[in-house]
Design a protein around this motif. Structure first.
Motif, PDB file in Angstrom:
ATOM      1  N   CYS A  63      -5.767   9.739  -1.315  1.00 22.53           N
ATOM      2  CA  CYS A  63      -4.574   9.162  -1.305  1.00 22.53           C
ATOM      3  C   CYS A  63      -3.300  10.067  -1.293  1.00 22.53           C
ATOM      4  O   CYS A  63      -2.393   9.880  -0.425  1.00 22.53           O
ATOM      5  CB  CYS A  63      -4.205   7.947  -2.173  1.00 22.53           C
ATOM      6  N   GLN A  64      -3.504  10.845  -2.147  1.00 22.75           N
ATOM      7  CA  GLN A  64      -2.187  11.973  -1.918  1.00 22.75           C
ATOM      8  C   GLN A  64      -2.208  12.750  -0.735  1.00 22.75           C
ATOM      9  O   GLN A  64      -1.114  13.104  -0.026  1.00 22.75           O
ATOM     10  CB  GLN A  64      -2.474  12.895  -3.249  1.00 22.75           C
ATOM     11  N   THR A  65      -3.305  12.994  -0.255  1.00 23.27           N
ATOM     12  CA  THR A  65      -3.216  13.720   1.194  1.00 23.27           C
ATOM     13  C   THR A  65      -2.872  13.020   2.222  1.00 23.27           C
ATOM     14  O   THR A  65      -2.313  13.519   2.971  1.00 23.27           O
ATOM     15  CB  THR A  65      -4.849  14.355   1.339  1.00 23.27           C
ATOM     16  N   LEU A  66      -2.843  11.756   2.134  1.00 24.53           N
ATOM     17  CA  LEU A  66      -2.461  11.081   3.276  1.00 24.53           C
ATOM     18  C   LEU A  66      -0.698  10.665   3.376  1.00 24.53           C
ATOM     19  O   LEU A  66      -0.340  10.300   4.177  1.00 24.53           O
ATOM     20  CB  LEU A  66      -2.918   9.220   2.918  1.00 24.53           C
ATOM     21  N   GLY A  67      -0.219  11.183   2.262  1.00 25.97           N
ATOM     22  CA  GLY A  67       1.195  10.989   2.127  1.00 25.97           C
ATOM     23  C   GLY A  67       2.009   9.539   2.314  1.00 25.97           C
ATOM     24  O   GLY A  67       1.188   8.733   1.586  1.00 25.97           O
ATOM     25  N   ALA A  68       2.596   9.363   3.113  1.00 23.45           N
ATOM     26  CA  ALA A  68       3.353   8.032   3.217  1.00 23.45           C
ATOM     27  C   ALA A  68       2.438   7.043   3.659  1.00 23.45           C
ATOM     28  O   ALA A  68       2.611   5.917   3.593  1.00 23.45           O
ATOM     29  CB  ALA A  68       4.573   8.225   4.169  1.00 23.45           C
ATOM     30  N   ALA A  69       1.302   7.343   4.663  1.00 28.47           N
ATOM     31  CA  ALA A  69       0.449   6.462   5.038  1.00 28.47           C
ATOM     32  C   ALA A  69      -0.486   5.959   3.867  1.00 28.47           C
ATOM     33  O   ALA A  69      -1.020   4.712   4.136  1.00 28.47           O
ATOM     34  CB  ALA A  69      -0.613   7.078   5.983  1.00 28.47           C
ATOM     35  N   GLY A  70      -0.350   6.463   2.596  1.00 31.17           N
ATOM     36  CA  GLY A  70      -1.164   6.082   1.646  1.00 31.17           C
ATOM     37  C   GLY A  70      -0.686   4.605   1.005  1.00 31.17           C
ATOM     38  O   GLY A  70      -1.501   3.784   0.447  1.00 31.17           O
ATOM     39  N   ALA A  71       0.440   4.299   1.355  1.00 34.97           N
ATOM     40  CA  ALA A  71       1.174   3.293   1.031  1.00 34.97           C
ATOM     41  C   ALA A  71       0.726   1.919   1.769  1.00 34.97           C
ATOM     42  O   ALA A  71       0.961   0.919   1.136  1.00 34.97           O
ATOM     43  CB  ALA A  71       2.742   3.392   1.177  1.00 34.97           C
ATOM     44  N   GLN A  72       0.103   2.031   2.716  1.00 35.65           N
ATOM     45  CA  GLN A  72      -0.347   0.944   3.626  1.00 35.65           C
ATOM     46  C   GLN A  72      -1.851   1.086   3.569  1.00 35.65           C
ATOM     47  O   GLN A  72      -2.504  -0.003   3.870  1.00 35.65           O
ATOM     48  CB  GLN A  72      -0.013   0.953   4.984  1.00 35.65           C
ATOM     49  N   ASP A  73      -2.491   1.861   2.916  1.00 35.06           N
ATOM     50  CA  ASP A  73      -4.064   1.962   2.788  1.00 35.06           C
ATOM     51  C   ASP A  73      -4.505   0.872   1.770  1.00 35.06           C
ATOM     52  O   ASP A  73      -3.998   1.223   0.457  1.00 35.06           O
ATOM     53  CB  ASP A  73      -4.480   3.438   2.525  1.00 35.06           C
ATOM     54  N   PRO A  74      -5.195   0.094   2.023  1.00 36.71           N
ATOM     55  CA  PRO A  74      -5.752  -0.720   0.919  1.00 36.71           C
ATOM     56  C   PRO A  74      -6.524  -0.086  -0.210  1.00 36.71           C
ATOM     57  O   PRO A  74      -6.458  -0.544  -1.337  1.00 36.71           O
ATOM     58  CB  PRO A  74      -6.786  -1.796   1.562  1.00 36.71           C
TER      59      PRO A  74
END
Length: 84
Positions: free
Chosen positions: A52-63
């Motif tokens: 999730c850390q590698t996703l950056g801001a997109a991690g905030a929407q990842d379930p």
């Protein structure tokens, strides 16, 4: 007592005090090294958090990231297991 004599006596007293303190410090036992913490295998949620850390801001929407963060928060804050 004259000035130079008083100065010499004070200097000798200070030197003796310094030697006494050094001798007392030398007699103290050395502190033992702290025991190494046992190495634990990483938890699956920790691997998920790393992803999730590698996703950056997109991690905030990842379930999956939201679930992993919720589990980590509960583990960190010590929430009772009934609430999890």
């Amino acid at each position: 007592m004259s000035g130079p004599l008083a100065f010499r006596l004070a200097a000798a007293g200070f030197a003796l005090l310094a030697i006494l303190v050094a001798a007392l410090q030398a007699r103290r036992p050395a502190p033992s090294a702290p025991a190494a913490a046992p190495i634990q295998a990483p938890r699956p949620v920790d691997a998920q958090l790393a992803r999730c850390q590698t996703l950056g801001a997109a991690g905030a929407q990842d379930p999956q990231c939201l679930k992993a963060w919720d589990e980590a928060r509960a583990r960190f804050l010590g929430a009772p297991k009934a609430e999890r």
